[in-house]
Write a protein that holds these residues in place. Structure first.
Motif, PDB file in Angstrom:
ATOM      1  N   TYR A   1       0.852  -1.188   0.000  1.00  0.00           N
ATOM      2  CA  TYR A   1       0.000   0.000   0.000  1.00  0.00           C
ATOM      3  C   TYR A   1       0.885   1.235   0.000  1.00  0.00           C
ATOM      4  O   TYR A   1       1.987   1.243   0.543  1.00  0.00           O
ATOM      5  CB  TYR A   1      -0.883   0.035   1.259  1.00  0.00           C
ATOM      6  CG  TYR A   1      -2.019  -0.951   1.258  1.00  0.00           C
ATOM      7  CD1 TYR A   1      -1.834  -2.263   1.703  1.00  0.00           C
ATOM      8  CD2 TYR A   1      -3.292  -0.581   0.837  1.00  0.00           C
ATOM      9  CE1 TYR A   1      -2.882  -3.170   1.706  1.00  0.00           C
ATOM     10  CE2 TYR A   1      -4.349  -1.480   0.852  1.00  0.00           C
ATOM     11  CZ  TYR A   1      -4.129  -2.765   1.283  1.00  0.00           C
ATOM     12  OH  TYR A   1      -5.175  -3.659   1.290  1.00  0.00           O
TER      13      TYR A   1
ATOM     14  N   GLN B   1       0.685   5.281   1.169  1.00  0.00           N
ATOM     15  CA  GLN B   1      -0.115   6.188   1.997  1.00  0.00           C
ATOM     16  C   GLN B   1       0.517   7.577   1.977  1.00  0.00           C
ATOM     17  O   GLN B   1       1.604   7.784   2.509  1.00  0.00           O
ATOM     18  CB  GLN B   1      -0.214   5.674   3.441  1.00  0.00           C
ATOM     19  CG  GLN B   1      -1.167   6.479   4.302  1.00  0.00           C
ATOM     20  CD  GLN B   1      -1.406   5.851   5.662  1.00  0.00           C
ATOM     21  OE1 GLN B   1      -0.576   5.090   6.164  1.00  0.00           O
ATOM     22  NE2 GLN B   1      -2.543   6.152   6.272  1.00  0.00           N
TER      23      GLN B   1
ATOM     24  N   ARG C   1      -1.852  12.184   5.651  1.00  0.00           N
ATOM     25  CA  ARG C   1      -3.237  12.524   5.969  1.00  0.00           C
ATOM     26  C   ARG C   1      -4.244  11.900   4.992  1.00  0.00           C
ATOM     27  O   ARG C   1      -5.351  12.421   4.793  1.00  0.00           O
ATOM     28  CB  ARG C   1      -3.429  14.034   6.058  1.00  0.00           C
ATOM     29  CG  ARG C   1      -2.548  14.660   7.128  1.00  0.00           C
ATOM     30  CD  ARG C   1      -2.779  16.143   7.302  1.00  0.00           C
ATOM     31  NE  ARG C   1      -1.892  16.689   8.317  1.00  0.00           N
ATOM     32  CZ  ARG C   1      -2.151  16.671   9.612  1.00  0.00           C
ATOM     33  NH1 ARG C   1      -3.275  16.151  10.059  1.00  0.00           N
ATOM     34  NH2 ARG C   1      -1.281  17.175  10.467  1.00  0.00           N
ATOM     35  N   LYS C   2      -3.850  10.783   4.386  1.00  0.00           N
ATOM     36  CA  LYS C   2      -4.748  10.033   3.505  1.00  0.00           C
ATOM     37  C   LYS C   2      -4.795   8.580   3.964  1.00  0.00           C
ATOM     38  O   LYS C   2      -3.947   8.125   4.740  1.00  0.00           O
ATOM     39  CB  LYS C   2      -4.253  10.086   2.057  1.00  0.00           C
ATOM     40  CG  LYS C   2      -4.131  11.485   1.487  1.00  0.00           C
ATOM     41  CD  LYS C   2      -5.485  12.099   1.227  1.00  0.00           C
ATOM     42  CE  LYS C   2      -5.333  13.437   0.522  1.00  0.00           C
ATOM     43  NZ  LYS C   2      -6.648  14.090   0.291  1.00  0.00           N
ATOM     44  N   GLY C   3      -5.792   7.841   3.459  1.00  0.00           N
ATOM     45  CA  GLY C   3      -5.847   6.424   3.746  1.00  0.00           C
ATOM     46  C   GLY C   3      -4.895   5.642   2.865  1.00  0.00           C
ATOM     47  O   GLY C   3      -4.443   6.131   1.826  1.00  0.00           O
ATOM     48  N   PRO C   4      -4.567   4.401   3.242  1.00  0.00           N
ATOM     49  CA  PRO C   4      -3.686   3.564   2.417  1.00  0.00           C
ATOM     50  C   PRO C   4      -4.343   3.236   1.076  1.00  0.00           C
ATOM     51  O   PRO C   4      -5.522   2.899   1.026  1.00  0.00           O
ATOM     52  CB  PRO C   4      -3.512   2.294   3.260  1.00  0.00           C
ATOM     53  CG  PRO C   4      -3.882   2.693   4.659  1.00  0.00           C
ATOM     54  CD  PRO C   4      -4.926   3.737   4.510  1.00  0.00           C
TER      55      PRO C   4
ATOM     56  N   LEU D   1      -4.126   0.757  -2.207  1.00  0.00           N
ATOM     57  CA  LEU D   1      -3.568  -0.524  -2.633  1.00  0.00           C
ATOM     58  C   LEU D   1      -2.801  -0.360  -3.943  1.00  0.00           C
ATOM     59  O   LEU D   1      -3.333   0.125  -4.935  1.00  0.00           O
ATOM     60  CB  LEU D   1      -4.693  -1.545  -2.816  1.00  0.00           C
ATOM     61  CG  LEU D   1      -4.276  -2.938  -3.271  1.00  0.00           C
ATOM     62  CD1 LEU D   1      -3.403  -3.612  -2.202  1.00  0.00           C
ATOM     63  CD2 LEU D   1      -5.504  -3.795  -3.557  1.00  0.00           C
TER      64      LEU D   1
ATOM     65  N   LEU E   1       3.530   0.724   2.821  1.00  0.00           N
ATOM     66  CA  LEU E   1       3.194  -0.283   3.817  1.00  0.00           C
ATOM     67  C   LEU E   1       3.124  -1.651   3.153  1.00  0.00           C
ATOM     68  O   LEU E   1       2.436  -1.821   2.148  1.00  0.00           O
ATOM     69  CB  LEU E   1       1.823   0.020   4.433  1.00  0.00           C
ATOM     70  CG  LEU E   1       1.595   1.409   5.025  1.00  0.00           C
ATOM     71  CD1 LEU E   1       0.118   1.648   5.291  1.00  0.00           C
ATOM     72  CD2 LEU E   1       2.376   1.554   6.313  1.00  0.00           C
TER      73      LEU E   1
ATOM     74  N   PHE F   1       0.209  -5.758   9.083  1.00  0.00           N
ATOM     75  CA  PHE F   1       0.981  -4.721   8.410  1.00  0.00           C
ATOM     76  C   PHE F   1       2.359  -4.551   9.019  1.00  0.00           C
ATOM     77  O   PHE F   1       2.566  -4.763  10.222  1.00  0.00           O
ATOM     78  CB  PHE F   1       0.258  -3.374   8.525  1.00  0.00           C
ATOM     79  CG  PHE F   1      -0.885  -3.200   7.587  1.00  0.00           C
ATOM     80  CD1 PHE F   1      -2.144  -3.676   7.891  1.00  0.00           C
ATOM     81  CD2 PHE F   1      -0.701  -2.540   6.379  1.00  0.00           C
ATOM     82  CE1 PHE F   1      -3.203  -3.515   7.022  1.00  0.00           C
ATOM     83  CE2 PHE F   1      -1.756  -2.363   5.506  1.00  0.00           C
ATOM     84  CZ  PHE F   1      -3.011  -2.849   5.830  1.00  0.00           C
TER      85      PHE F   1
ATOM     86  N   THR G   1       5.276  -1.504   9.719  1.00  0.00           N
ATOM     87  CA  THR G   1       5.092  -0.142  10.221  1.00  0.00           C
ATOM     88  C   THR G   1       5.170   0.905   9.118  1.00  0.00           C
ATOM     89  O   THR G   1       4.778   2.048   9.334  1.00  0.00           O
ATOM     90  CB  THR G   1       6.149   0.193  11.279  1.00  0.00           C
ATOM     91  OG1 THR G   1       7.445  -0.084  10.742  1.00  0.00           O
ATOM     92  CG2 THR G   1       5.934  -0.613  12.544  1.00  0.00           C
TER      93      THR G   1
END
Lengths: 113, 113
Positions: free
Chosen positions: A36, A38, A41-44, A46, A88, A103, A105
């Motif tokens: 992923y 990221q 300030r955003k989501g992961p 894919l 990630l 996951f 880190t």
């Protein structure tokens, strides 16, 4: 010991470089592997997923899995400043229906112009 | 793939209060998940939410602290109850696509003072 180990970085490279991001895992039951991206300030998001050992390529990205050494890698060719983000790795075991993701880190990547 | 959204995007709350986070997917999905991302740590699965059944919680997470609702196939909520500063984190929901891949929402950044 964490189930998935990942160097947090930061990893700093110049634009155009080939980037290698890596994770190791400890559980042989992990059979499904994902990467992923990221942004702050955003989501992961894919990027890639694979079930098997070997390479899987998608554009500038190549995911590599070596189950014998429990080692997974993501290579980014011709890196761009827009690739600057945290990457990630994640994995899942078949006995969870591949649904419980474990996951690392995350590795922070900085690509300078 | 389907679009997933979360509300609120961020909040600052006082200790002892509760916050409910909403997650909306623009198509019907069977499985939804809630994760926590604490600073410098891996994303950690809190619970799995199936429509019409009780959520399944991971070790270390309990229903009294993190009650979850899943009233239909497009929506879920996570409540963080009786908050303390240790609950300050990013909370993310996700769903599973056709090949077990998981897609994440943008996250809710919670700060507890």
């Amino acid at each position: 010991q964490k189930e998935v180990e990942q160097d947090p970085g930061p990893l700093s490279v110049p634009e155009g470089a080939i980037v290698s991001l890596n994770c190791t895992y400890s559980n042989s039951a992990f059979q499904y592997f994902m990467w992923y991206r990221q942004y702050s300030r955003k989501g992961p998001e894919l990027l890639m997923y694979t079930y098997s050992s070997g390479n899987k390529e998608d554009g500038r990205f190549t995911a590599q899995v070596d189950k014998s050494s429990k080692y997974i890698s993501l290579f980014i060719r011709d890196s761009q400043p827009s690739d600057s983000a945290t990457y990630l790795c994640a994995t899942a075991a078949v006995n969870t229906g591949f649904q419980k993701l474990v996951f690392g880190t995350g590795t922070r990547l900085l690509v300078s112009p | 793939s389907a679009v997933i959204s979360q509300k609120p995007s961020r909040d600052i709350c006082q200790r002892g209060t509760s916050l409910t986070i909403q997650c909306q997917v623009d198509s019907q999905v069977t499985m939804m998940f809630w994760y926590r991302q604490q600073p410098g740590q891996s994303l950690t699965l809190i619970a799995t939410a199936n429509q019409g059944s009780e959520a399944t919680y991971e070790s270390g997470f309990v229903i009294d602290k993190f009650p979850i609702s899943r009233p239909n196939l497009t929506f879920s909520t996570l409540t963080v109850s009786n908050m303390s500063p240790e609950d300050s984190s990013i909370y993310l929901c996700s769903f599973v696509g056709g090949f077990y891949e998981q897609y994440f929402g943008p996250g809710t950044r919670l700060t507890v003072t």
